[in-house]
Design an enzyme around this catalytic site. Structure first.
Site, PDB file in Angstrom:
ATOM      1  N   ASP A  30      59.453  18.267  62.295  1.00 52.07           N
ATOM      2  CA  ASP A  30      58.211  17.509  62.348  1.00 52.07           C
ATOM      3  C   ASP A  30      57.411  17.599  61.049  1.00 52.07           C
ATOM      4  O   ASP A  30      56.434  16.862  60.873  1.00 52.07           O
ATOM      5  CB  ASP A  30      57.344  17.987  63.513  1.00 52.07           C
ATOM      6  CG  ASP A  30      57.873  17.509  64.861  1.00 52.07           C
ATOM      7  OD1 ASP A  30      58.635  16.522  64.877  1.00 52.07           O
ATOM      8  OD2 ASP A  30      57.535  18.119  65.887  1.00 52.07           O
ATOM      9  N   LYS A  58      63.071  10.230  67.296  1.00 53.59           N
ATOM     10  CA  LYS A  58      61.691  10.571  67.633  1.00 53.59           C
ATOM     11  C   LYS A  58      60.972   9.297  68.094  1.00 53.59           C
ATOM     12  O   LYS A  58      61.601   8.373  68.595  1.00 53.59           O
ATOM     13  CB  LYS A  58      60.996  11.198  66.414  1.00 53.59           C
ATOM     14  CG  LYS A  58      61.598  12.534  65.987  1.00 53.59           C
ATOM     15  CD  LYS A  58      61.177  13.647  66.922  1.00 53.59           C
ATOM     16  CE  LYS A  58      61.639  15.008  66.422  1.00 53.59           C
ATOM     17  NZ  LYS A  58      61.127  16.111  67.264  1.00 53.59           N
ATOM     18  N   ARG A  74      62.341   7.930  61.995  1.00 51.96           N
ATOM     19  CA  ARG A  74      61.411   8.382  60.964  1.00 51.96           C
ATOM     20  C   ARG A  74      62.012   8.338  59.557  1.00 51.96           C
ATOM     21  O   ARG A  74      61.286   8.176  58.577  1.00 51.96           O
ATOM     22  CB  ARG A  74      60.921   9.802  61.293  1.00 51.96           C
ATOM     23  CG  ARG A  74      59.966   9.826  62.471  1.00 51.96           C
ATOM     24  CD  ARG A  74      59.534  11.216  62.867  1.00 51.96           C
ATOM     25  NE  ARG A  74      58.448  11.145  63.854  1.00 51.96           N
ATOM     26  CZ  ARG A  74      57.977  12.199  64.513  1.00 51.96           C
ATOM     27  NH1 ARG A  74      58.496  13.401  64.295  1.00 51.96           N
ATOM     28  NH2 ARG A  74      56.982  12.062  65.374  1.00 51.96           N
ATOM     29  N   ARG A 103      52.703  10.790  63.582  1.00 47.82           N
ATOM     30  CA  ARG A 103      52.977  11.530  62.344  1.00 47.82           C
ATOM     31  C   ARG A 103      53.112  10.596  61.136  1.00 47.82           C
ATOM     32  O   ARG A 103      52.833  11.012  60.012  1.00 47.82           O
ATOM     33  CB  ARG A 103      54.218  12.414  62.507  1.00 47.82           C
ATOM     34  CG  ARG A 103      54.014  13.518  63.539  1.00 47.82           C
ATOM     35  CD  ARG A 103      55.135  14.545  63.519  1.00 47.82           C
ATOM     36  NE  ARG A 103      54.966  15.496  64.595  1.00 47.82           N
ATOM     37  CZ  ARG A 103      54.172  16.570  64.538  1.00 47.82           C
ATOM     38  NH1 ARG A 103      53.462  16.805  63.443  1.00 47.82           N
ATOM     39  NH2 ARG A 103      54.075  17.391  65.567  1.00 47.82           N
ATOM     40  N   LYS A 163      47.676  10.740  70.255  1.00 48.79           N
ATOM     41  CA  LYS A 163      48.720  11.516  70.938  1.00 48.79           C
ATOM     42  C   LYS A 163      48.571  13.005  70.670  1.00 48.79           C
ATOM     43  O   LYS A 163      48.814  13.831  71.558  1.00 48.79           O
ATOM     44  CB  LYS A 163      50.107  11.040  70.489  1.00 48.79           C
ATOM     45  CG  LYS A 163      51.239  11.848  71.082  1.00 48.79           C
ATOM     46  CD  LYS A 163      52.599  11.329  70.677  1.00 48.79           C
ATOM     47  CE  LYS A 163      53.710  12.183  71.290  1.00 48.79           C
ATOM     48  NZ  LYS A 163      55.058  11.685  70.950  1.00 48.79           N
TER      49      LYS A 163
END
Length: 203
Positions: A76, A103, A107, A155, A180
């Site tokens: 992450d 994810k 990403r 993210r 989130k």
């Protein structure tokens, strides 16, 4: 969430940049607590105090050395580290990213697309790696600050937000995705003087 503040300090143009983060401890059991080690060569020193950590901007290591990390235990952090290194024009090779394609979004592909908007072209690698080698071609900043797509991924939004200090007018699309994990993120950024082309009241 601390990694985005590390990134903010690393990318700050203020040589005396300093951020206090409450309620963090040196002996955390979270894998992402390694962020303090990962960002040391990127120019951020961590000072552990009672019930907080203090992040201070320091001299980063030579930017011509390839920054190598195996993030199999901290996947992450990949977006934050990739964006930080790219903005510093630092070559990097991140491995252990097998889970990033499954994810909230792919990403790895999302990073390639959005960093390209900021003038940084990531090398094509396999599905579990990210690589970047600065060249004259990918060191050119866009004439206008772009809009960063977030792919319904909190993210993505938070890892690109610190770039606003380098690209005034940078817009983060669908900023509400941060709800989130960090609903107050945009307000906290504003509190340290980072102005985004988003409206926190819409988050």
């Amino acid at each position: 969430a601390a990694s985005y503040w590390y990134e903010l300090v690393a990318l700050s143009t203020d040589a005396e940049a300093c951020i206090h983060l409450p309620h963090l401890h040196k002996d955390s059991l979270q894998g992402d607590s390694r962020v303090s080690d990962f960002f040391r060569p990127l120019g951020v020193t961590t000072i552990f105090a009672d019930e907080e950590v203090v992040l201070r901007k320091t001299q980063s290591e030579a930017a011509d050395a390839v920054f190598r990390l195996d993030l199999s235990r901290q996947p992450d952090l990949a977006q934050t580290i990739a964006v930080t290194c790219a903005m510093q024009q630092r070559p990097f090779h991140l491995t252990g990213l097998q889970t990033l394609k499954i994810k909230e979004t792919d990403r790895i592909e999302a990073l390639r697309r959005e960093l390209k908007k900021l003038g940084c072209l990531l090398d094509e690698a396999n599905a579990s790696e990210l690589m970047f080698q600065p060249t004259a071609e990918n060191a050119q900043k866009p004439e206008q600050a772009p809009s960063i797509d977030t792919y319904d991924d909190h993210r993505m939004a938070m890892s690109f937000a610190p770039c606003a200090g380098l690209f005034p007018g940078l817009r983060i699309n669908h900023p509400e995705v941060v709800s989130k994990s960090y609903p107050g993120f945009w307000q906290d950024l504003q509190s340290v003087g980072i102005k985004m082309e988003t409206a926190p009241e819409h988050v």
